[in-house]
Design an enzyme around this catalytic site. Sequence first.
Site, mmCIF file in Angstrom:
data_model
loop_
_atom_site.group_PDB
_atom_site.id
_atom_site.type_symbol
_atom_site.label_atom_id
_atom_site.label_comp_id
_atom_site.label_asym_id
_atom_site.label_seq_id
_atom_site.Cartn_x
_atom_site.Cartn_y
_atom_site.Cartn_z
ATOM 1 N N CYS A 1 -38.855 32.865 -22.017
ATOM 2 C CA CYS A 1 -40.264 32.815 -22.414
ATOM 3 C C CYS A 1 -40.620 33.853 -23.477
ATOM 4 C CB CYS A 1 -41.177 32.947 -21.193
ATOM 5 S SG CYS A 1 -40.924 34.429 -20.207
ATOM 6 N N ASP B 1 -48.908 29.042 -24.312
ATOM 7 C CA ASP B 1 -47.999 29.308 -23.200
ATOM 8 C C ASP B 1 -46.664 28.602 -23.423
ATOM 9 O OD1 ASP B 1 -46.771 29.747 -20.771
ATOM 10 O OD2 ASP B 1 -48.533 29.273 -19.570
ATOM 11 N N HIS C 1 -44.345 28.267 -21.216
ATOM 12 C CA HIS C 1 -43.779 27.839 -19.935
ATOM 13 C C HIS C 1 -44.031 26.361 -19.659
ATOM 14 C CE1 HIS C 1 -44.271 32.209 -19.599
ATOM 15 N NE2 HIS C 1 -43.198 32.159 -18.843
#
Length: 499
Positions: free
Chosen positions: A138, A382, A384
């Site tokens: 990430c 993001d 993820h």
Amino acid sequence: MNSVSPSAAQYIGGVMQDELGENRRQQPMERQGSFGLRPSQTPDPSREAVGEPDEMDKLKAKLMSAWNNVKYGWTVKSKTSFNKTSPVTVLGHSYVLNSDDEVERFRLAFVSRIWLTYRREFPQLEGSTWTTDCGWGCMLRSGQMLLAQGLLVHLMPREWAWPDAQQLTDVDFEVFRPRSPARAGGVPIPSFGSPRGSNTPEKSLPSEQMPKYSQKKRPECARDRQAEPVHHRLVTWFGDQPPAPFGVHQLVEIGKSSGKKAGDWYGPSIVAHILRKAVAKTSVVHNLAVYVAQDCTVYKEDVVHLCDPSLSQTPPDPPSQAWKSVIILVPVRLGGEALNPSYIECVKNILKLECCIGIIGGKPKHSLYFIGFQDEQLLYLDPHYCQPVVDVTQVNFSLESFHCSSPKKMPFNRMDPSCTIGFYAKNKKDFESLCSAVSVALSSSKEKYPIFTFVEGQGQDYGLEGHSSNHSGPAAHILPPGKLGRSNNRRNSDEFVFL
């Protein structure tokens, strides 16, 4: 918790289980840094001799994948809400969402940012069995997004917007009118996006009443369309194939010189140096350098020497007027174990600057790319979200999975204090303006010591070995007397100076 589109439900449903089962030999887990768990460094010789994991390994991998789903917080909830009266700041631009036109401007600004997420089924990373970065990459993805924004500013026309952003019609956010006589506080006005991903049924407007964004023509549309080949080429540089100069394969390979390998977790300081080396290594980007600050200090003379190669010649070459554009990355720590609230106003003022290209950091064990804020909440992209790999070598490959239609917000107090702030200056004049504007923003902090500083001279003038343009690892430490022992005892402080 903010919303995601229902397509994220496939992640919850287990898209990653098979891949992790096939590619990951489960190892004992131990705490590492502020971004998650990492495999134990003790190898198992019996495992090394086995080409495929056994059934127990597969089961463990599935359980670990399910745990990662919970840990990374992917849930299907209502849309992200925005205040109709408070300005939304996105990388130096402000939007007040009180009209359809302003909502459209914000939508274009957000969707046009390049979104780089977990990918699966890419070619195996050298020296490992990994064919996905799900669960560990990430921070690398956040760093990629930071660099991508710098390259957009470097290569694309000013105020560029992705002309095909209209394709992403399911924009998952809604605007609130706070405490008006007609509506109670916290009750949304009709959403400007479709109800994708919402658990709450919402009456949709007739098609003739829907905002006709696709029919609006921006003056820059023709110019933006002409820049699309550059946009495509820029995205290919971040492809998940070994030759891509800023892809995961190259970044992991560069990280080996800092003691990192595939499957490890990377801090924001390490990623800053990896990005610097990646730009210095490649020939696809011209007239651009990356400078990484040392000890929360930007040494202005080091930046000048990095951007003006003629100064390194003996004697200097007067006719040479070439000045490299520069991306300045500043690893900082905004507090001890948690974010120091005194720095929030300073972070806001930094994100208001046009020279700012974002911040990589996140909440604990969860890296994010911050691009703006509204009121007391950060706006972010993001990484993820696990998507299938895209073959960027194909002509006219789809860009849709590289742009996000779902703005997300989180409170400032959930931000991890370890982060790296990015800036861009196109020329020497811009660099001088950057130093002045950022210094003013830094002075807004209530703390005695600023987040970082600009100083004249070079790092070597202050007893440092070399400057950050050729520094190979995390920044050296200059700590006040009596603080060294306490700093060494902190678990996650190995890359940062505490302010």
